[in-house]
Every structure is written in structure tokens, then in C-alpha cells.
Design an enzyme around this catalytic site. Structure first.
Site, mmCIF file in Angstrom:
data_model
loop_
_atom_site.group_PDB
_atom_site.id
_atom_site.type_symbol
_atom_site.label_atom_id
_atom_site.label_comp_id
_atom_site.label_asym_id
_atom_site.label_seq_id
_atom_site.Cartn_x
_atom_site.Cartn_y
_atom_site.Cartn_z
ATOM 1 N N ARG A 59 -4.760 -1.266 -0.372
ATOM 2 C CA ARG A 59 -4.915 0.195 -0.309
ATOM 3 C C ARG A 59 -4.904 0.718 1.120
ATOM 4 O O ARG A 59 -4.761 1.921 1.344
ATOM 5 C CB ARG A 59 -6.209 0.598 -1.019
ATOM 6 C CG ARG A 59 -6.135 0.431 -2.546
ATOM 7 C CD ARG A 59 -7.503 0.560 -3.173
ATOM 8 N NE ARG A 59 -8.138 1.817 -2.861
ATOM 9 C CZ ARG A 59 -9.429 2.059 -3.044
ATOM 10 N NH1 ARG A 59 -10.220 1.108 -3.541
ATOM 11 N NH2 ARG A 59 -9.941 3.230 -2.744
ATOM 12 N N GLY A 97 -10.641 -15.045 -6.500
ATOM 13 C CA GLY A 97 -11.961 -14.503 -6.781
ATOM 14 C C GLY A 97 -12.989 -14.857 -5.716
ATOM 15 O O GLY A 97 -12.776 -15.731 -4.877
ATOM 16 N N ASP A 122 -15.681 -6.682 5.131
ATOM 17 C CA ASP A 122 -15.373 -5.251 5.025
ATOM 18 C C ASP A 122 -16.607 -4.433 4.670
ATOM 19 O O ASP A 122 -16.499 -3.286 4.220
ATOM 20 C CB ASP A 122 -14.268 -5.007 4.002
ATOM 21 C CG ASP A 122 -14.652 -5.447 2.594
ATOM 22 O OD1 ASP A 122 -15.744 -6.030 2.422
ATOM 23 O OD2 ASP A 122 -13.857 -5.214 1.659
#
Length: 450
Positions: free
Chosen positions: A15, A80, A105
Site C-alpha cells: 500500500r 505469516g 512498522d
């Protein structure tokens, strides 16, 4: 109890729409990963393991610049969060202390929160970090029974009663390292995404009779950055906090919302920061200085009582001693300005040293670069450099020397000497009028032809 950090930094960050790995996008001019590493450093970890994936080489370079002892492991496939943590198993082989899992993040975790997690670990086998969400949305819910965390329920699997819970999962946890890897070994991927989820370790731990709890922090600490919009929000949060902390420490910000700080900016009390000042990385300003409006500082040190700006630029390697003055439209780079010296306007001082109480006149330039190498200019104490002086380095001016306005200095000036180096002026009577008449006639012919 010894501690190891496992920081997950493998995500691509689709994104972000960027070629840069997500965790390397900056907040306050420091990569998010560095913020996470600095947060974890409060625990004085014996080992730090960075789990990389996308852009592993670039991520590794940043991580080891911050902590050269950091171990780098690569998650070749993103299967994952549990799979990501499992990649740290070899790096922590034989480590008997606690492992604290952080995310590269998630840059705003506070030292007190980490300390509370470690304190809770002394009485529990597994500690999850949770937060009270203003809008729980699709976060996983932490189902508590007193101080015991019974399970984590994903939104899509939650009942209406469970969806009403506002205590949500941040994804961060603390556990004995070997216990954690044992729990991860039992995690399966029988889910719609085919991934190994770290949240599953809670249920596995409970089935093994282990004690599991959750520690709460405010929601802002768990903010994850997944888009450019998130990045802007995170930077705004950092700036607001940093400005508030500075004002509480005795720094005056005349227009706080216009001052931009770097992650490592240090400013002493009783310093005044005027509007629209930008601090890049590596700036220290001592007490009682004044940074005037529209100035930009990076990689520099400003001593007590100095004044900078307005409209000044201090570049890396600049050292301003006490009570120096750097004025408007002055740029200084890799230079030492000694106590009481003044560079008040319209000058460039690079690769230089300026002695105490010297005065640099307007329009002075140290000509330090020959196209290949940089050269140094040395200006002694109590030197008066006249306006529009060009100092062609390498060159030195002795104590008490002076340069005449418009001088081009190409050789050393001895102490107390006056340097004059400019072309002889010649006045030609009537030539100005004749020249203007000639030019006007030429312009008229051109305009007529057009």
C-alpha cells in the site's frame, strides 16, 4: 533476566506503492525500523534479531548502522507472523532469556510499556500487548478472564458479544525464547490465507497449562504504518509529542506547529525557536541559543548564546561556539566558528575555521572546491573580512588581519596585514551616455525588423 529482541521487518508494504521497503520509510527523518530498534533498546537486549524479507540488503544496512551487533535473518517467503518469528530460531539457539517480538512498522512503543511487559513476564509465561481501541473495527479481540488472557478472537470469527470487546491485540508479545519457539512449532496454517499466525500461540499456550496475560497501553503506541497516509499521521504524532516534550523541558517554540524536528534533535532549555525552523538529523543546540525563523539545521552543533538566522542554513560539520552570530542567507558547512565571531549575512563559509571575535562581511565566499577536492580556509582571531571577499582555498588569514571590500585572496595574509586584491578602477567620461544611445538604437532596429 536477559532479553532478546525479535523485530519483524520483512513486509513489502504494497500500500506504500514504493520501491523502498516499508520499514525504511522515515518518520522524523529516521527509518521506522530505527524507531522500533531504539524503543527496544531500553531493555538493553543481549541479542537483537531483525527478520528481513523484501529489500533485505537495504534493511540490513540500516539495522546494522544503528546496531552493528544486530543479527539479520531472511524470511524468504512471507507465510505469516509466526513463520517470520520462527526464522529467528537459529539466531537465538541456546538463548535462555526472554524474547520480545516487535514490529518494524510500529514506531511509537514507549519504554514504560516494554518495562511493564517484562515485569508481567516474571509472573506469566506469555505476555501479549493490548490496547483499548476507540474504534475496534476489524482488530483481533483479547478475551480476558480477570488477569488471564483466554484467547485472541479475530473479528471475522467473533460473536456479537466478542465484537463488543474494545481491548484489542497489538501483535507484540514477550515470552521465554525457547518456550516461544516451541509454541510456534505447533502453529498450523489451516486457515483461509494458508499462513502461520503468531496469535495462535495464545491458544496453544493455554492448552499446555501456561499462564497467559495481557498488558494494556494507549492506542497511539500500537499505530502501524501501512500507507503514505499512515506515514503522514505517524509523523504528525511524533512532531506533536516531540514539540510538547521540548516545551516541557524549557524550550520556547514561538509557533510550535511550524517547527519540524528530527528523531534525534537535542535542544537545551531557554533556547528560543522562532517559526518555520527545520531540524535535520544530528543537531544539538545548547541552552540559551536563538534559532530564528526559516532556518534549516542538519548535522551541526550550536553552543550556548549563539544566534542563527533568520533564513540561515547550517550543514553537516558546522560547529558554532558560544555567542556566535550567523545571520540571514548564510550557509555554513564543515566549519568551526569560534566564540563571538560573526557571519551576519549573505555569505558561504565551507571547510573553514573562523577565529574568535572575527567578523565576516556580507557576500564573503570561501572558494573551497576545485572540482575534484575540497580545501580549507583558516581565518584567525579578530580578523575583519571585508564585504564581497573571495577566499580561494587553501588560504589563511592571520590574527588581526583585514581584507578590503571586493578582494580576491589567493595567498596567505600575515597577522595584522591588510589584503587588497582588485582591478584598478578607471572612469571614462561620457561613455555611459554614448553606450546607452548605441544600445537603444540597436534595440529600435531590432524591434522594427520584428
Amino acid at each position: 533476566m536477559t532479553t532478546a529482541l525479535v523485530i519483524l521487518a520483512a513486509g513489502k508494504g504494497t500500500r506504500m506503492n514504493s520501491d523502498i521497503p516499508k520499514v525504511l520509510h522515515p518518520i522524523a527523518q529516521a527509518p521506522m525500523l530505527v524507531h522500533a530498534m531504539r524503543a527496544g533498546a531500553i531493555l538493553s537486549p543481549e541479542r537483537t534479531v531483525i527478520v528481513t524479507g523484501h529489500g533485505a540488503e537495504a534493511v540490513s544496512e540500516v539495522a546494522q548502522a544503528e546496531d552493528e551487533s544486530a543479527r539479520i535473518v531472511v524470511q524468504e517467503e512471507q507465510l505469516g507472523t509466526a513463520h517470520a518469528v520462527a526464522q529467528a530460531g537459529e539466531a537465538l539457539a541456546g538463548f535462555e532469556g526472554d524474547a520480545v517480538v516487535l514490529y518494524g512498522d510500529t514506531p511509537f512503543l514507549q519504554p514504560d510499556t516494554l518495562k511493564r511487559m517484562i515485569a508481567a513476564r516474571s509472573e506469566n509465561d506469555l505476555v501479549i500487548l493490548g490496547f483499548e481501541a476507540a474504534d475496534p473495527a476489524r482488530y483481533g479481540r483479547l478475551v480476558m478472564n480477570g488477569d488471564t488472557l483466554e484467547r485472541i478472537v479475530e473479528f471475522k470469527d467473533a460473536t456479537d458479544e466478542e465484537r463488543a470487546i474494545t481491548f484489542c491485540n497489538s501483535g507484540l508479545l514477550a515470552c521465554n525464547a525457547q518456550t516461544l519457539f516451541s509454541l510456534i512449532d505447533a502453529v498450523g496454517n489451516d486457515n483461509a490465507s494458508g499462513e502461520y499466525y503468531l496469535t495462535d500461540v495464545v491458544e496453544i499456550a493455554r492448552t499446555r497449562g501456561l499462564r497467559v496475560t495481557a498488558v494494556a497501553c494507549d492506542e497511539a503506541q500500537t499505530l502501524g504504518v501501512n500507507s503514505r497516509t499512515d506515514l503522514a499521521v505517524a509523523d504528525a504524532i511524533f512532531q506533536t509529542r516531540a514539540r510538547t516534550e521540548l516545551m516541557e523541558l524549557g524550550v520556547t517554540l514561538m509557533a510550535p506547529e511550524t517547527v519540524y524536528l528530527a528523531a534525534d534533535t537535542v535542544i537545551g532549555r531557554d533556547t528560543v525557536i522562532e517559526p518555520n525552523v527545520v531540524f535535520g538529523p544530528g543537531v544539538t543546540v545548547e541552552s540559551g541559543a536563538t534559532i530564528r525563523a526559516f532556518s534549516h539545521l542538519e548535522g551541526c552543533h550550536v553552543s550556548r548564546g549563539a544566534t542563527v538566522g533568520p533564513y540561515a542554513r547550517l550543514r553537516p560539520g558546522t560547529e558554532l561556539a558560544e555567542n556566535t552570530r550567523v545571520g540571514n542567507f548564510v550557509e555554513i558547512k564543515n566549519a568551526e566558528i569560534a566564540e563571538g565571531a560573526k557571519v551576519n549575512h549573505l555569505s558561504y563559509i565551507g571547510d573553514a575555521s573562523v577565529g574568535a571575535a572575527s567578523n565576516i562581511g556580507a557576500g564573503t565566499i570561501t572558494c573551497n572546491y576545485d572540482g575534484v577536492m575540497k580545501h580549507k580556509t583558516t581565518i584567525g582571531e579578530n580578523v575583519f573580512v571585508g564585504s564581497n571577499t573571495m577566499l580561494v582555498a587553501p588560504v589563511s588569514l592571520g590574527d588581526g588581519a583585514m581584507t578590503a571590500t571586493g578582494t580576491v585572496v589567493t595567498k596567505d595574509v600575515e597577522p595584522d596585514a591588510l589584503a587588497v586584491a582588485r582591478a584598478k578602477q578607471e572612469n571614462k567620461p561620457g561613455y555611459a551616455r554614448k553606450l546607452f544611445e548605441m544600445l537603444k538604437a540597436k534595440k529600435a532596429r531590432r524591434d522594427k525588423g520584428a
